[in-house]
Design an enzyme around this catalytic site. Sequence first.
Site: not given
Ligand SMILES: CC(C)(COP(=O)(O)OP(=O)(O)OC[C@H]1O[C@@H](n2cnc3c(N)ncnc32)[C@H](O)[C@@H]1OP(=O)(O)O)[C@@H](O)C(=O)NCCC(=O)NCCS
Length: 204
Positions: A120, A162, A182, A187
């Site tokens: 909106h 997430a 941000k 990847r």
């Molecule tokens: C994208 C994702 C996989 C990243 O996980 P990862 O590669 O293991 O990342 P890490 O845990 O090593 O974190 C790396 C950095 O990103 C940050 N970070 C990780 N996930 C984050 C999130 N969701 N939001 C913001 N920051 C995030 C961590 O705090 C870390 O920061 P730092 O380096 O300052 O300590 C994870 O955030 C995510 O979104 N998982 C999704 C779960 C989901 O949807 N499952 C459904 C399955 S279909």
Amino acid sequence: MSESDRVAGPPGEVPVTGIGTAEASPRVRNTKGSYLATKLAYNIGRLHGLRLRLYLYRRIGMKVGKGCVIRRGVYLGSPNELEVGEGSFVGRASLYCTGGVKIGRNVNVSDGAVIITAKHDVNSPIFEAKYEPITIGDWAWIATNTIVLAGVTIGEGAVVAAGAVVTKDVPAYSVVGGNPAKVIGERKRQPFDYVPGSYRPPFL
Ligand SMILES: CC(C)(COP(=O)(O)OP(=O)(O)OC[C@H]1O[C@@H](n2cnc3c(N)ncnc32)[C@H](O)[C@@H]1OP(=O)(O)O)[C@@H](O)C(=O)NCCC(=O)NCCS
């Protein structure tokens, strides 16, 4: 609308009304057809049997490629404005597609994601409804409990981590997180060897 429905604003300003009335609110893209498709999709989304659901979704105007999963329990608003590319997986997410949603190939939309093309104009005296399209590139992952807002384009291979709230375009092969989202990582670009739509959990 009666005078009693009006809420007085500060002196000199246009009076603020309640939620826009049918004649005042220009709902450009919401049509009788999209309301009907939404209603039908609500019921289709509760049926058991992926193949049956996909057949019925296509009959009501949704474009779904081969080898897709649209998980039972999904919410699809205006599914006639939704396009899902081959091999993509859409979990128990909520997709409000009135402004048009285009999901590429081999995309994963996880449970709890919200993709919403509507908003909106908060400064409009009639709380004007607006719709802007959302595009999601091939191989992107929209993780659980994310919100993707109107007008956003998610680049190829990008990851929305997430809980992220995406307010701006996301570059290809970037990982974005937080609110507002941000870039928090990159990847690796590589030939992917998976098809999200081939994942078939029980009770799809
Ligand atoms: C994208 C994702 C996989 C990243 O996980 P990862 O590669 O293991 O990342 P890490 O845990 O090593 O974190 C790396 C950095 O990103 C940050 N970070 C990780 N996930 C984050 C999130 N969701 N939001 C913001 N920051 C995030 C961590 O705090 C870390 O920061 P730092 O380096 O300052 O300590 C994870 O955030 C995510 O979104 N998982 C999704 C779960 C989901 O949807 N499952 C459904 C399955 S279909």
